[in-house]
Design a protein around this motif. Sequence first.
Motif, PDB file in Angstrom:
ATOM      1  N   GLY A  50      27.081  24.702  -6.350  1.00 14.50           N
ATOM      2  CA  GLY A  50      28.371  25.366  -6.323  1.00 14.50           C
ATOM      3  C   GLY A  50      29.518  24.444  -6.655  1.00 14.50           C
ATOM      4  O   GLY A  50      29.915  23.620  -5.840  1.00 14.50           O
ATOM      5  N   GLY A  51      30.056  24.545  -7.860  1.00 18.43           N
ATOM      6  CA  GLY A  51      31.207  23.752  -8.257  1.00 18.43           C
ATOM      7  C   GLY A  51      30.896  22.364  -8.756  1.00 18.43           C
ATOM      8  O   GLY A  51      31.807  21.638  -9.171  1.00 18.43           O
ATOM      9  N   GLY A  52      29.626  21.934  -8.739  1.00 19.65           N
ATOM     10  CA  GLY A  52      29.303  20.579  -9.173  1.00 19.65           C
ATOM     11  C   GLY A  52      28.027  20.516  -9.980  1.00 19.65           C
ATOM     12  O   GLY A  52      27.255  21.474 -10.038  1.00 19.65           O
ATOM     13  N   PHE A  53      27.809  19.365 -10.626  1.00 18.36           N
ATOM     14  CA  PHE A  53      26.592  19.184 -11.416  1.00 18.36           C
ATOM     15  C   PHE A  53      26.331  17.697 -11.630  1.00 18.36           C
ATOM     16  O   PHE A  53      27.226  16.861 -11.451  1.00 18.36           O
ATOM     17  N   GLN A  54      25.085  17.365 -11.983  1.00 17.83           N
ATOM     18  CA  GLN A  54      24.719  16.013 -12.395  1.00 17.83           C
ATOM     19  C   GLN A  54      24.230  16.065 -13.831  1.00 17.83           C
ATOM     20  O   GLN A  54      23.458  16.963 -14.203  1.00 17.83           O
ATOM     21  N   ALA A  55      24.658  15.114 -14.636  1.00 16.97           N
ATOM     22  CA  ALA A  55      24.235  15.050 -16.028  1.00 16.97           C
ATOM     23  C   ALA A  55      23.830  13.627 -16.379  1.00 16.97           C
ATOM     24  O   ALA A  55      24.363  12.658 -15.830  1.00 16.97           O
ATOM     25  N   ASN A  56      22.882  13.499 -17.285  1.00 18.42           N
ATOM     26  CA  ASN A  56      22.481  12.222 -17.861  1.00 18.42           C
ATOM     27  C   ASN A  56      22.783  12.238 -19.350  1.00 18.42           C
ATOM     28  O   ASN A  56      22.708  13.289 -19.996  1.00 18.42           O
ATOM     29  N   VAL A  57      23.087  11.084 -19.891  1.00 15.09           N
ATOM     30  CA  VAL A  57      23.477  10.977 -21.300  1.00 15.09           C
ATOM     31  C   VAL A  57      22.510  10.054 -22.017  1.00 15.09           C
ATOM     32  O   VAL A  57      22.261   8.928 -21.571  1.00 15.09           O
ATOM     33  N   VAL A  58      21.954  10.531 -23.137  1.00 15.64           N
ATOM     34  CA  VAL A  58      21.015   9.771 -23.956  1.00 15.64           C
ATOM     35  C   VAL A  58      21.624   9.575 -25.339  1.00 15.64           C
ATOM     36  O   VAL A  58      22.148  10.523 -25.936  1.00 15.64           O
ATOM     37  N   ILE A  59      21.558   8.358 -25.829  1.00 15.08           N
ATOM     38  CA  ILE A  59      21.998   8.064 -27.199  1.00 15.08           C
ATOM     39  C   ILE A  59      20.776   7.679 -28.026  1.00 15.08           C
ATOM     40  O   ILE A  59      19.960   6.872 -27.594  1.00 15.08           O
ATOM     41  N   THR A  60      20.661   8.268 -29.196  1.00 13.98           N
ATOM     42  CA  THR A  60      19.648   7.878 -30.177  1.00 13.98           C
ATOM     43  C   THR A  60      20.339   7.237 -31.372  1.00 13.98           C
ATOM     44  O   THR A  60      21.321   7.785 -31.884  1.00 13.98           O
ATOM     45  N   SER A 108      16.898   0.471 -33.546  1.00 14.20           N
ATOM     46  CA  SER A 108      16.832   1.460 -34.618  1.00 14.20           C
ATOM     47  C   SER A 108      15.760   2.492 -34.318  1.00 14.20           C
ATOM     48  O   SER A 108      14.618   2.153 -34.017  1.00 14.20           O
ATOM     49  N   GLY A 109      16.130   3.769 -34.356  1.00 14.09           N
ATOM     50  CA  GLY A 109      15.198   4.840 -34.079  1.00 14.09           C
ATOM     51  C   GLY A 109      14.869   5.004 -32.609  1.00 14.09           C
ATOM     52  O   GLY A 109      13.985   5.782 -32.256  1.00 14.09           O
ATOM     53  N   GLN A 110      15.601   4.316 -31.731  1.00 16.13           N
ATOM     54  CA  GLN A 110      15.294   4.327 -30.298  1.00 16.13           C
ATOM     55  C   GLN A 110      16.237   5.266 -29.555  1.00 16.13           C
ATOM     56  O   GLN A 110      17.421   5.365 -29.864  1.00 16.13           O
ATOM     57  N   SER A 111      15.667   5.996 -28.584  1.00 15.12           N
ATOM     58  CA  SER A 111      16.467   6.822 -27.678  1.00 15.12           C
ATOM     59  C   SER A 111      16.561   6.108 -26.340  1.00 15.12           C
ATOM     60  O   SER A 111      15.569   5.592 -25.842  1.00 15.12           O
ATOM     61  N   ARG A 112      17.759   6.118 -25.751  1.00 18.78           N
ATOM     62  CA  ARG A 112      17.940   5.443 -24.474  1.00 18.78           C
ATOM     63  C   ARG A 112      18.874   6.253 -23.585  1.00 18.78           C
ATOM     64  O   ARG A 112      19.966   6.641 -24.009  1.00 18.78           O
ATOM     65  N   GLU A 113      18.403   6.548 -22.370  1.00 18.34           N
ATOM     66  CA  GLU A 113      19.291   7.166 -21.390  1.00 18.34           C
ATOM     67  C   GLU A 113      20.229   6.085 -20.897  1.00 18.34           C
ATOM     68  O   GLU A 113      19.830   5.162 -20.180  1.00 18.34           O
ATOM     69  N   VAL A 114      21.516   6.172 -21.271  1.00 20.96           N
ATOM     70  CA  VAL A 114      22.428   5.069 -21.043  1.00 20.96           C
ATOM     71  C   VAL A 114      23.183   5.165 -19.718  1.00 20.96           C
ATOM     72  O   VAL A 114      23.542   4.141 -19.139  1.00 20.96           O
ATOM     73  N   PHE A 115      23.439   6.378 -19.241  1.00 18.62           N
ATOM     74  CA  PHE A 115      24.100   6.480 -17.951  1.00 18.62           C
ATOM     75  C   PHE A 115      24.006   7.911 -17.427  1.00 18.62           C
ATOM     76  O   PHE A 115      23.562   8.832 -18.127  1.00 18.62           O
ATOM     77  N   GLY A 116      24.408   8.080 -16.178  1.00 19.78           N
ATOM     78  CA  GLY A 116      24.461   9.399 -15.558  1.00 19.78           C
ATOM     79  C   GLY A 116      25.740   9.529 -14.760  1.00 19.78           C
ATOM     80  O   GLY A 116      26.424   8.539 -14.467  1.00 19.78           O
ATOM     81  N   PRO A 167       4.534   7.981 -27.141  1.00 17.21           N
ATOM     82  CA  PRO A 167       4.283   9.421 -26.959  1.00 17.21           C
ATOM     83  C   PRO A 167       5.404  10.149 -26.239  1.00 17.21           C
ATOM     84  O   PRO A 167       5.485  11.381 -26.298  1.00 17.21           O
ATOM     85  N   TYR A 168       6.283   9.419 -25.565  1.00 14.82           N
ATOM     86  CA  TYR A 168       7.371  10.059 -24.827  1.00 14.82           C
ATOM     87  C   TYR A 168       8.591  10.337 -25.690  1.00 14.82           C
ATOM     88  O   TYR A 168       9.421  11.169 -25.338  1.00 14.82           O
ATOM     89  N   ALA A 169       8.730   9.632 -26.784  1.00 16.09           N
ATOM     90  CA  ALA A 169       9.926   9.751 -27.604  1.00 16.09           C
ATOM     91  C   ALA A 169       9.958  11.102 -28.318  1.00 16.09           C
ATOM     92  O   ALA A 169       8.972  11.545 -28.897  1.00 16.09           O
ATOM     93  N   GLY A 170      11.093  11.755 -28.254  1.00 13.76           N
ATOM     94  CA  GLY A 170      11.263  13.035 -28.918  1.00 13.76           C
ATOM     95  C   GLY A 170      10.428  14.148 -28.345  1.00 13.76           C
ATOM     96  O   GLY A 170      10.166  15.140 -29.023  1.00 13.76           O
ATOM     97  N   ALA A 171       9.978  14.019 -27.101  1.00 14.01           N
ATOM     98  CA  ALA A 171       9.032  14.969 -26.527  1.00 14.01           C
ATOM     99  C   ALA A 171       9.579  15.633 -25.281  1.00 14.01           C
ATOM    100  O   ALA A 171      10.266  15.005 -24.484  1.00 14.01           O
ATOM    101  N   GLN A 172       9.246  16.903 -25.120  1.00 15.47           N
ATOM    102  CA  GLN A 172       9.503  17.598 -23.861  1.00 15.47           C
ATOM    103  C   GLN A 172       8.304  17.375 -22.957  1.00 15.47           C
ATOM    104  O   GLN A 172       7.166  17.599 -23.361  1.00 15.47           O
ATOM    105  N   ALA A 173       8.564  16.954 -21.721  1.00 11.13           N
ATOM    106  CA  ALA A 173       7.492  16.578 -20.809  1.00 11.13           C
ATOM    107  C   ALA A 173       7.090  17.752 -19.920  1.00 11.13           C
ATOM    108  O   ALA A 173       7.908  18.571 -19.509  1.00 11.13           O
ATOM    109  N   TYR A 174       5.808  17.778 -19.587  1.00 12.85           N
ATOM    110  CA  TYR A 174       5.242  18.824 -18.741  1.00 12.85           C
ATOM    111  C   TYR A 174       5.691  18.669 -17.300  1.00 12.85           C
ATOM    112  O   TYR A 174       5.644  17.586 -16.723  1.00 12.85           O
ATOM    113  N   VAL A 175       6.118  19.773 -16.693  1.00  9.06           N
ATOM    114  CA  VAL A 175       6.489  19.821 -15.287  1.00  9.06           C
ATOM    115  C   VAL A 175       5.380  20.544 -14.528  1.00  9.06           C
ATOM    116  O   VAL A 175       5.088  21.708 -14.807  1.00  9.06           O
TER     117      VAL A 175
END
Length: 588
Positions: A50-60, A108-116, A167-175
């Motif tokens: 309610g009124g809030g959220f958490q977000a993470n930011v990834v740069i490729t 180069s070509g790398q994805s990184r979660e840089v902050f939240g 195998p994790y790059a560019g992939a949606q992971a199973y929950v």
Amino acid sequence: MQLSRRRRRLALTSVAVGALAATGLTFASANQALAEEGCEVDYNVVSSWGGGFQANVVITADEPINGWEIKWNFPAGTTVSNAWNVGWTQSGTGFTGKDVGWNASIGSGQSREVFGFIGSGSSATPGQFTVNGDVCNGPSNPTTPPTETPSETPTEDPGGGDKVDNPYAGAQAYVNPIWSANAAAEPGGDAIADQPTGVWIDRRSAIYGNGSPTTGSMGIEDHLDEALEQGADVIQFVIYNLPGRDCAALASNGELAADQIDVYKSEYIDPIVDIMGQAKYADLRIVNVIEVDSLPNLVTNVSPRATQTDNCNTMKANGNYEDGISYAVSELGSLSNTYNYLDVGHHGWIGWTNDDPQYDNFHASAALYGDLIGMNGMTADDVHGFITNTANFSVLEEPYWEVNQNVGGKPLNQNGDVKWVDWNAYNGEIDFATALREELIDNGFNSNIGMLIDTSRNGWGGDYRPTGPSTSNDPITFVDESRIDQRYNKGNWCNQAGAGLGERPTVSPEPGIDAYVWMKPPGESDGSSQYIPNDEGKGFDEMCDPDYQGNIRNGNNPSGSRDNMPLSGHWSSEQFAELLENAYPPVN
């Protein structure tokens, strides 16, 4: 009675709230800004309330980035109250974030979660992002999350014979819907119920679904089918049923006796290979973590070490750990859609380097893994990488002190009075995993192997987390007041009181590290606090007793374990609540 697939999917949807594409292990995102000028930003809302959220930011990055500044405009009324791993400012709706040094580089070509960050107001994705002045287009919001991003471009489909580098790059992971439902049922647990976790196959019956409290009736094929229905690209299993398993820790002993290697091969590994090798799973990347806490025991807990145990001496003599692991890796590695990661302990177990073989765990362990190559037809190509800290509590890094830091006239790792360090060359998993990777390459493994680090319980947040280095000149006091890891000893491994969730699952967080993962599902016990009769082959280990005062393997320190804990792998609401409360980065 086994849940129908429709009912399982409904259960998952209700707890994940449609957020599979925004999972913390962000391999593909429903909130994705696609590049015009070589930059790509994933803005992932991982939880909201309610009124809030958490977000993470990834740069490729299409080209290497050495230092980044990201900017966007929020919807009107949205503000940031807290952020981590970033220097940030907000003026009106405008947000600016800058790297904090250690997270400045993106290959180069790398994805990184840089902050939240934690925000209030609208969680809608901003319309435009810039990275170092380059504009990245607004959100594409695809109906179906992409299975591939510029960070990972295989030459062929992963089911066609050529495996991707990560195998994790560019992939949606199973929950896992079973774990997800357990997490969401706890107060505040819905904030992380969409995170991917490892599925533990800890005995033969688990292959087909054995109705245990935390795994339900889902077998391997059920999980794989569910992954296809989720649209997942990667799924994680823990292969964990060696004969004489975990020879130095009774709580996680298994169903197979020390000499049952033929049963292990024919009734455990072979059926798993048959299921994973089915054509319908050809496009699914299957990550297999191979036999946790096994081979390192053959270095540290065998004769002539003072830490030896009879069970480990037996396994060293009969060779069934090496036989079983090499067979599993060879058979699973022959499939075109599998990615094998061998467990290699953690820095507080294997981090000792010494010219005397009786005190060298680091080089001896890497050599032992190298000796597997050629056994049962196993090749270096069958090993995609290695994982550290599985189901353990060791921190990624200690930001306020170094092991070779001079305090009181002597480097900390050369001062025998500082029992927390105890001559260990490392004080965190990032440095340890990076160094061990190079040592494993020197022992015959491919130069492109990647490392995983389990961060499911190594956050150590909460009131006791230090905010800076100690000012004491006494080396023991300095370390105790500066360290994030609050255990009595690094050898303590069972249900540690005070622990918290660590970094959310993240792809390519550091060079050579394929991902931070939650291979141990948070909330599942390491072992019972007292003996509980069971038909799962699980014994009672005193290291899980909160009153136990220790042994030579933990420096004769208190166990540090929680009380009233169930059998290993079973759910503990109390432990889950503590992990959530002490999470770092915080969950809310």
